[in-house]
Each structure stands twice: as structure tokens, then as C-alpha cells.
Design a protein around this motif. Structure first.
Motif, PDB file in Angstrom:
ATOM      1  N   LEU A 103     -55.179 -40.829  -2.562  1.00  0.00           N
ATOM      2  CA  LEU A 103     -55.619 -40.449  -1.224  1.00  0.00           C
ATOM      3  C   LEU A 103     -56.012 -41.686  -0.442  1.00  0.00           C
ATOM      4  O   LEU A 103     -56.616 -42.609  -0.982  1.00  0.00           O
ATOM      5  CB  LEU A 103     -56.818 -39.495  -1.294  1.00  0.00           C
ATOM      6  CG  LEU A 103     -56.625 -38.162  -2.024  1.00  0.00           C
ATOM      7  CD1 LEU A 103     -57.879 -37.311  -1.869  1.00  0.00           C
ATOM      8  CD2 LEU A 103     -55.408 -37.424  -1.514  1.00  0.00           C
ATOM      9  N   ARG A 104     -55.667 -41.688   0.826  1.00  0.00           N
ATOM     10  CA  ARG A 104     -56.132 -42.716   1.757  1.00  0.00           C
ATOM     11  C   ARG A 104     -57.040 -42.036   2.765  1.00  0.00           C
ATOM     12  O   ARG A 104     -56.738 -40.952   3.266  1.00  0.00           O
ATOM     13  CB  ARG A 104     -54.955 -43.366   2.490  1.00  0.00           C
ATOM     14  CG  ARG A 104     -53.928 -44.065   1.589  1.00  0.00           C
ATOM     15  CD  ARG A 104     -54.476 -45.362   0.991  1.00  0.00           C
ATOM     16  NE  ARG A 104     -55.285 -45.150  -0.207  1.00  0.00           N
ATOM     17  CZ  ARG A 104     -55.962 -46.108  -0.827  1.00  0.00           C
ATOM     18  NH1 ARG A 104     -55.943 -47.327  -0.341  1.00  0.00           N
ATOM     19  NH2 ARG A 104     -56.659 -45.845  -1.905  1.00  0.00           N
ATOM     20  N   GLY A 105     -58.143 -42.684   3.098  1.00  0.00           N
ATOM     21  CA  GLY A 105     -59.117 -42.085   3.998  1.00  0.00           C
ATOM     22  C   GLY A 105     -60.163 -41.304   3.223  1.00  0.00           C
ATOM     23  O   GLY A 105     -59.995 -41.000   2.032  1.00  0.00           O
ATOM     24  N   GLU A 106     -61.253 -40.999   3.885  1.00  0.00           N
ATOM     25  CA  GLU A 106     -62.365 -40.300   3.236  1.00  0.00           C
ATOM     26  C   GLU A 106     -61.970 -38.855   2.950  1.00  0.00           C
ATOM     27  O   GLU A 106     -61.732 -38.076   3.856  1.00  0.00           O
ATOM     28  CB  GLU A 106     -63.608 -40.339   4.129  1.00  0.00           C
ATOM     29  CG  GLU A 106     -64.163 -41.746   4.323  1.00  0.00           C
ATOM     30  CD  GLU A 106     -65.444 -41.754   5.127  1.00  0.00           C
ATOM     31  OE1 GLU A 106     -65.898 -40.655   5.526  1.00  0.00           O
ATOM     32  OE2 GLU A 106     -65.987 -42.848   5.365  1.00  0.00           O
ATOM     33  N   GLY A 107     -61.908 -38.516   1.675  1.00  0.00           N
ATOM     34  CA  GLY A 107     -61.534 -37.160   1.300  1.00  0.00           C
ATOM     35  C   GLY A 107     -61.411 -37.036  -0.201  1.00  0.00           C
ATOM     36  O   GLY A 107     -61.389 -38.037  -0.935  1.00  0.00           O
ATOM     37  N   PHE A 108     -61.330 -35.800  -0.665  1.00  0.00           N
ATOM     38  CA  PHE A 108     -61.267 -35.515  -2.095  1.00  0.00           C
ATOM     39  C   PHE A 108     -60.309 -34.353  -2.346  1.00  0.00           C
ATOM     40  O   PHE A 108     -60.211 -33.422  -1.536  1.00  0.00           O
ATOM     41  CB  PHE A 108     -62.644 -35.112  -2.637  1.00  0.00           C
ATOM     42  CG  PHE A 108     -63.685 -36.197  -2.589  1.00  0.00           C
ATOM     43  CD1 PHE A 108     -63.922 -37.000  -3.691  1.00  0.00           C
ATOM     44  CD2 PHE A 108     -64.424 -36.405  -1.431  1.00  0.00           C
ATOM     45  CE1 PHE A 108     -64.885 -37.995  -3.641  1.00  0.00           C
ATOM     46  CE2 PHE A 108     -65.397 -37.391  -1.377  1.00  0.00           C
ATOM     47  CZ  PHE A 108     -65.626 -38.189  -2.495  1.00  0.00           C
ATOM     48  N   LEU A 158     -64.837 -28.400  -7.902  1.00  0.00           N
ATOM     49  CA  LEU A 158     -65.309 -29.773  -7.893  1.00  0.00           C
ATOM     50  C   LEU A 158     -64.407 -30.613  -6.999  1.00  0.00           C
ATOM     51  O   LEU A 158     -63.348 -30.153  -6.558  1.00  0.00           O
ATOM     52  CB  LEU A 158     -65.314 -30.347  -9.311  1.00  0.00           C
ATOM     53  CG  LEU A 158     -66.152 -29.605 -10.354  1.00  0.00           C
ATOM     54  CD1 LEU A 158     -65.917 -30.186 -11.744  1.00  0.00           C
ATOM     55  CD2 LEU A 158     -67.638 -29.667 -10.001  1.00  0.00           C
ATOM     56  N   LEU A 159     -64.818 -31.853  -6.756  1.00  0.00           N
ATOM     57  CA  LEU A 159     -64.048 -32.781  -5.946  1.00  0.00           C
ATOM     58  C   LEU A 159     -63.700 -34.012  -6.774  1.00  0.00           C
ATOM     59  O   LEU A 159     -64.484 -34.442  -7.615  1.00  0.00           O
ATOM     60  CB  LEU A 159     -64.853 -33.217  -4.711  1.00  0.00           C
ATOM     61  CG  LEU A 159     -65.396 -32.097  -3.816  1.00  0.00           C
ATOM     62  CD1 LEU A 159     -66.181 -32.696  -2.646  1.00  0.00           C
ATOM     63  CD2 LEU A 159     -64.283 -31.206  -3.295  1.00  0.00           C
ATOM     64  N   ILE A 195     -57.417 -30.498   0.241  1.00  0.00           N
ATOM     65  CA  ILE A 195     -58.086 -31.790   0.352  1.00  0.00           C
ATOM     66  C   ILE A 195     -59.150 -31.676   1.431  1.00  0.00           C
ATOM     67  O   ILE A 195     -58.868 -31.194   2.529  1.00  0.00           O
ATOM     68  CB  ILE A 195     -57.095 -32.916   0.711  1.00  0.00           C
ATOM     69  CG1 ILE A 195     -55.936 -32.931  -0.293  1.00  0.00           C
ATOM     70  CG2 ILE A 195     -57.791 -34.271   0.721  1.00  0.00           C
ATOM     71  CD1 ILE A 195     -54.825 -33.902   0.079  1.00  0.00           C
ATOM     72  N   VAL A 196     -60.356 -32.087   1.123  1.00  0.00           N
ATOM     73  CA  VAL A 196     -61.469 -31.947   2.069  1.00  0.00           C
ATOM     74  C   VAL A 196     -62.220 -33.268   2.186  1.00  0.00           C
ATOM     75  O   VAL A 196     -62.160 -34.121   1.294  1.00  0.00           O
ATOM     76  CB  VAL A 196     -62.453 -30.840   1.623  1.00  0.00           C
ATOM     77  CG1 VAL A 196     -61.754 -29.489   1.541  1.00  0.00           C
ATOM     78  CG2 VAL A 196     -63.100 -31.189   0.281  1.00  0.00           C
ATOM     79  N   TRP A 210     -60.432 -33.357   6.767  1.00  0.00           N
ATOM     80  CA  TRP A 210     -59.802 -34.529   6.164  1.00  0.00           C
ATOM     81  C   TRP A 210     -58.753 -35.076   7.117  1.00  0.00           C
ATOM     82  O   TRP A 210     -57.903 -34.330   7.627  1.00  0.00           O
ATOM     83  CB  TRP A 210     -59.172 -34.149   4.833  1.00  0.00           C
ATOM     84  CG  TRP A 210     -58.393 -35.265   4.190  1.00  0.00           C
ATOM     85  CD1 TRP A 210     -58.893 -36.445   3.730  1.00  0.00           C
ATOM     86  CD2 TRP A 210     -56.986 -35.302   3.945  1.00  0.00           C
ATOM     87  NE1 TRP A 210     -57.881 -37.215   3.211  1.00  0.00           N
ATOM     88  CE2 TRP A 210     -56.700 -36.546   3.325  1.00  0.00           C
ATOM     89  CE3 TRP A 210     -55.948 -34.401   4.170  1.00  0.00           C
ATOM     90  CZ2 TRP A 210     -55.421 -36.906   2.930  1.00  0.00           C
ATOM     91  CZ3 TRP A 210     -54.668 -34.759   3.788  1.00  0.00           C
ATOM     92  CH2 TRP A 210     -54.405 -35.993   3.181  1.00  0.00           C
ATOM     93  N   LYS A 211     -58.772 -36.379   7.359  1.00  0.00           N
ATOM     94  CA  LYS A 211     -57.842 -36.992   8.309  1.00  0.00           C
ATOM     95  C   LYS A 211     -57.061 -38.138   7.666  1.00  0.00           C
ATOM     96  O   LYS A 211     -56.602 -39.038   8.359  1.00  0.00           O
ATOM     97  CB  LYS A 211     -58.620 -37.502   9.525  1.00  0.00           C
ATOM     98  CG  LYS A 211     -59.341 -36.403  10.301  1.00  0.00           C
ATOM     99  CD  LYS A 211     -60.108 -36.968  11.488  1.00  0.00           C
ATOM    100  CE  LYS A 211     -60.823 -35.865  12.246  1.00  0.00           C
ATOM    101  NZ  LYS A 211     -61.595 -36.392  13.410  1.00  0.00           N
TER     102      LYS A 211
END
Length: 228
Positions: A76-81, A91-92, A148-149, A174-175
Motif C-alpha cells: 500500500l502507498r499512502g496512509e491506510g490498512f 483487524l488492520l 482498505i481503510v 483511503w486515498k
């Protein structure tokens, strides 16, 4: 306990907590998708205390990518899980080395089920492909989308092992994007952790000197009182 001793005790407690985060980060430097833990200073609202206390929060900066070429490896790229399920608990995780389990479901290496928006993703036979937005295809046929959040309050993430986190706070949009054929390294910077350790060492030495000065002052005061 005097105010001076209380201040020294709080300072030492803060150092111990910060040292714990540094140690945990260093121990997980090679754990794929690991998020570094940071000690965040909190200023108390009461004017009587100027001492800083610390809370911990998860660093959400991206880690470096390792290109693997693996069909089921994603980063993943960017803030997210990624949202995963473990024993009925959501869970994340950022650990994107995926596989197909015995029931044909997409899962992490730890065995957590990768969740889509309609439940676990069932993967038919064929070549898997992941879109940048998390869409999952086998061949040309879509089979679902990875859930993805992003999190609204990183301080409420709690590590539960195997690269996963429990979270009880608000979610955010998520962006980011998905990269197939790669995994994310831990976002721990060895040089940064070394600097933090050196700063802690210097601060602990300062506190030790303060204890020595305070002890000497108390000893002098007691001796003076005893001599009168």
C-alpha cells in the motif's frame, strides 16, 4: 515525595517509555509492513505541572518498497490498512504478502483473511491481478475489491501480533494506491532510531546528575539540621 523527586521520577518514566518504543522499532526493522511507534509528548492542562508526559502513536509514513514480482504480493502507498479477519475479529494490517488458503480464500501469510466489501475474497483458479484502487481480478474477471481503510486517530491503533493492529477509533477515506508485485518494508529508519537513542542516553545522564545534586543538597541540609 517532594515535588523535585516527583519531577525526576516522571522524567525517568518518560525516558523508559520512549526507550521501549525505540527497542520495539529496532526489533521489528525487518518485519514487512511494520509501523514504527513514536512517543508523543502531551502537555498537562493543569498549570501546576509543567512536566511533559508521553503517549504512543503509530507512524503512518510509507516504508520502502521491495520488488518481488510475486503475483500475490501487494504493498500500500499512502496512509491506510488492509482489513483482515482473525478468529472473527476485524483487524488492520500493512503486511501484503498474500496467499490462497485451503478454502480458496485470499489470506495473509499469518492466516488472516483479506476482506472485501462483501466478506472474504474467494479466489478462483487463474492469474490474479490487483488494480491500483484495490480491485481484484482473476484473468479478466473481477472477483471483488480489497477493503482498505485509513484511520482517523493513529493513537488508538494497538499491535496484536503478526503485523496486525486492533483499532477502535473513527475511520477515514483511503486515498492511496496498491502496488502489485512488491512488499513494504518496515518504516523504521535505523539512523533516526540511533539519534533518538543517543538523545535518550544524554537525557538520562542529565537526570542522573540531577539526582546526585539533589541527594547532596539533602545530605547537606540534614547534616546542618543535625548540627544545630
Amino acid at each position: 515525595m517532594t515535588d523535585t523527586l516527583q519531577a525526576i521520577a516522571r522524567s525517568l518514566s518518560n525516558d523508559v517509555q520512549t526507550l521501549s518504543t525505540v527497542s520495539h522499532n529496532v526489533a521489528n526493522m525487518h518485519t514487512p509492513g511494520y509501523r514504527a511507534v513514536r512517543a508523543i509528548p502531551e502537555f498537562q492542562p493543569d498549570a501546576a505541572s509543567a512536566e511533559r508526559r508521553f503517549a504512543t502513536a503509530i507512524d503512518q509514513r510509507d516504508g520502502a518498497l521491495a520488488q518481488t514480482g510475486g503475483e500475490l504480493d501487494i504493498a500500500l502507498r499512502g496512509e491506510g490498512f488492509l482489513v483482515v479477519e482473525r478468529n472473527g475479529q476485524m483487524l488492520l494490517t500493512r503486511a501484503g504478502s498474500l496467499r490462497i488458503d485451503n478454502e480458496g480464500r485470499l489470506a495473509t501469510v499469518a492466516g488472516d483473511l483479506a476482506m472485501g466489501y462483501a466478506g472474504p475474497l474467494q479466489m478462483p483458479a487463474g492469474k490474479a491481478r490487483f488494480g491500483r484502487d484495490g480491485q481484484v481480478f482473476v484473468g479478466d474477471a473481477p472477483v471483488g475489491q480489497l477493503q482498505i481503510v485509513a484511520v482517523g486517530d493513529a493513537s488508538r491503533l494497538r499491535a496484536v501480533g503478526n503485523g496486525a493492529y486492533a483499532y477502535d477509533g473513527p475511520l477515514a477515506e483511503w486515498k492511496g494506491s496498491v502496488v502489485q508485485g512488491a512488499v513494504e518494508h518496515a518504516n523504521v529508519d535505523a539512523a533516526e532510531e540511533t539519534v533518538r537513542l543517543m538523545e535518550l542516553t544524554r537525557h538520562a545522564e542529565s537526570v542522573q546528575r540531577a539526582i546526585g545534586i539533589y541527594d547532596k543538597a539533602m545530605d547537606t541540609g540534614i547534616n546542618q539540621i543535625g548540627g544545630n
